[in-house]
Design a protein around this motif. Structure first.
Motif, PDB file in Angstrom:
ATOM      1  N   LYS A   1       5.976  -0.851  -3.657  1.00  0.00           N
ATOM      2  CA  LYS A   1       4.746  -1.149  -2.089  1.00  0.00           C
ATOM      3  C   LYS A   1       3.762  -1.359  -3.265  1.00  0.00           C
ATOM      4  N   TRP A   2       2.598  -2.157  -3.117  1.00  0.00           N
ATOM      5  CA  TRP A   2       2.000  -2.818  -4.423  1.00  0.00           C
ATOM      6  C   TRP A   2       0.361  -3.681  -3.299  1.00  0.00           C
TER       7      TRP A   2
ATOM      8  N   THR B   1      -9.939 -10.413 -10.278  1.00  0.00           N
ATOM      9  CA  THR B   1      -8.286  -9.871 -10.337  1.00  0.00           C
ATOM     10  C   THR B   1      -8.117  -8.474 -10.231  1.00  0.00           C
ATOM     11  N   ALA B   2      -7.675  -8.408  -9.176  1.00  0.00           N
ATOM     12  CA  ALA B   2      -7.550  -6.695  -9.039  1.00  0.00           C
ATOM     13  C   ALA B   2      -6.133  -6.528  -8.904  1.00  0.00           C
ATOM     14  N   GLY B   3      -5.308  -5.377  -8.395  1.00  0.00           N
ATOM     15  CA  GLY B   3      -4.458  -5.161  -8.555  1.00  0.00           C
ATOM     16  C   GLY B   3      -3.593  -3.936  -8.264  1.00  0.00           C
TER      17      GLY B   3
ATOM     18  N   MET C   1      -5.159  -2.225 -11.694  1.00  0.00           N
ATOM     19  CA  MET C   1      -6.433  -2.298 -12.644  1.00  0.00           C
ATOM     20  C   MET C   1      -7.178  -3.287 -12.255  1.00  0.00           C
ATOM     21  N   VAL C   2      -8.319  -3.769 -12.508  1.00  0.00           N
ATOM     22  CA  VAL C   2      -9.594  -4.856 -12.322  1.00  0.00           C
ATOM     23  C   VAL C   2      -9.892  -5.498 -12.806  1.00  0.00           C
TER      24      VAL C   2
ATOM     25  N   ALA D   1      -8.723 -13.697  -1.358  1.00  0.00           N
ATOM     26  CA  ALA D   1      -7.482 -13.535  -1.610  1.00  0.00           C
ATOM     27  C   ALA D   1      -6.815 -11.955  -1.696  1.00  0.00           C
ATOM     28  N   VAL D   2      -5.857 -11.748  -0.344  1.00  0.00           N
ATOM     29  CA  VAL D   2      -5.750 -10.292  -0.755  1.00  0.00           C
ATOM     30  C   VAL D   2      -4.295 -10.249   0.358  1.00  0.00           C
ATOM     31  N   GLU D   3      -3.343  -9.087  -0.542  1.00  0.00           N
ATOM     32  CA  GLU D   3      -2.018  -8.917   0.120  1.00  0.00           C
ATOM     33  C   GLU D   3      -1.792  -7.108  -0.059  1.00  0.00           C
ATOM     34  N   VAL D   4      -0.646  -7.306   0.439  1.00  0.00           N
ATOM     35  CA  VAL D   4      -0.189  -6.052   0.903  1.00  0.00           C
ATOM     36  C   VAL D   4       1.453  -5.946   0.215  1.00  0.00           C
ATOM     37  N   GLY D   5       1.818  -5.204   0.717  1.00  0.00           N
ATOM     38  CA  GLY D   5       3.403  -5.512   0.316  1.00  0.00           C
ATOM     39  C   GLY D   5       4.677  -4.028  -0.328  1.00  0.00           C
ATOM     40  N   GLY D   6       5.398  -4.322   0.253  1.00  0.00           N
ATOM     41  CA  GLY D   6       6.306  -3.003   0.188  1.00  0.00           C
ATOM     42  C   GLY D   6       6.312  -2.441   1.501  1.00  0.00           C
ATOM     43  N   GLY D   7       6.128  -1.209   0.985  1.00  0.00           N
ATOM     44  CA  GLY D   7       5.909   0.245   2.096  1.00  0.00           C
ATOM     45  C   GLY D   7       6.373   1.880   1.586  1.00  0.00           C
ATOM     46  N   PRO D   8       6.845   2.349   3.325  1.00  0.00           N
ATOM     47  CA  PRO D   8       6.368   2.801   4.256  1.00  0.00           C
ATOM     48  C   PRO D   8       4.671   2.360   3.773  1.00  0.00           C
TER      49      PRO D   8
END
Length: 259
Positions: free
Chosen positions: A62-63, A86-88, A104-105, A217-224
């Motif tokens: 999940k990310w 950049t953050a994530g 991290m940011v 730019a943004v992203e979400v992934g994995g889950g649930p």
């Protein structure tokens, strides 16, 4: 001034310790060239450019991720006052079958680098399944003490994003994440100092006061992803102490040469 390359996940990323590996290679670059899409050529010159590399067997379970290097009013013709963030973070694998939640940011601004990572400070996040990314990072170790906050918003109706494929452990490349480049992004950065009366770090002067862009730019992934994910970085030992070793060595070197 020449700057050394930073390892996004610390020096242990050079070894088969974490799964996956992530390295930001260019966060505040400029690019000239062209791209061809559906038979049409698009030329560009001296535009903001970002690049990263992922490797390993699979992505985190999940990310979340956000990046912006096109803030309004922060790209002067002479190249000064350039700003990139950049953050994530996510839930990654570590040895002995364990996992940990990290974030991290990092900010490049006017030739300076601000890095809030789990081994030099703290980071927390509040990310929805789609539409909101709020991340706060604080660096409480080193010469530059600071706090940063990034908020990225996507209207699910007007910016629903695009579902993309990502590597998974069991299914290979699968439709496993969602991205958009139309997030309304706001970034603030403050100096901080330790208040002996309050016995905590407090904000000082604002270095960046709500820089804004509509090209985040943004992203979400994995889950649930059933609901909002709120968390704080919790890097486990002995990894945290090992990753901090180069920072401790630099601090000792500065002290020896200063004295």
């Amino acid at each position: 001034k020449k700057h050394s390359q930073k390892s996004t996940a610390g020096w242990l990323a050079s070894f088969a310790v974490f799964e996956p590996h992530w390295q930001v290679t260019m966060a505040d670059a400029r690019a000239t060239g062209f791209a061809t899409w559906n038979g049409k050529r698009y030329d560009f010159e001296d535009v903001p450019f970002y690049a990263e590399k992922n490797w390993g067997g699979e992505f985190p379970s999940k990310w979340y991720w956000a990046q912006c290097n096109a803030f309004d009013g922060y790209c002067k013709p002479d190249g000064s006052s350039r700003l990139s963030v950049t953050a994530g973070g996510g839930r990654r694998k570590i040895p002995l079958g364990q996992t940990e939640d990290l974030g991290m940011v990092s900010i490049h601004y006017d030739g300076k680098f601000y890095e809030a990572v789990p081994w030099t400070g703290e980071m927390e996040w509040d990310v929805e399944p789609w539409g909101k990314w709020i991340m706060r990072g604080r660096c409480t170790s080193g010469k530059k003490l600071f706090e940063a906050e990034i908020a990225a918003i996507c209207d699910p109706q007007t910016a629903p994003g695009v579902v993309l494929r990502a590597p998974t452990r069991d299914d290979g490349l699968a439709y496993f994440c969602r991205d958009s480049f139309y997030a309304e992004t706001t970034l603030s950065l403050w100096e901080i100092y330790y208040d002996t009366d309050q016995k905590q770090y407090v904000r000082g002067e604002a270095i960046i006061d709500q820089a804004f862009s509509k090209q985040g730019a943004v992203e979400v992934g994995g889950g649930p992803w059933w609901d909002s994910w709120k968390g704080k970085s919790k890097m486990k030992q002995p990894m945290k102490s090992m990753v901090k070793l180069p920072y401790l060595a630099q601090r000792l070197k500065r002290k020896v040469f200063r004295d």
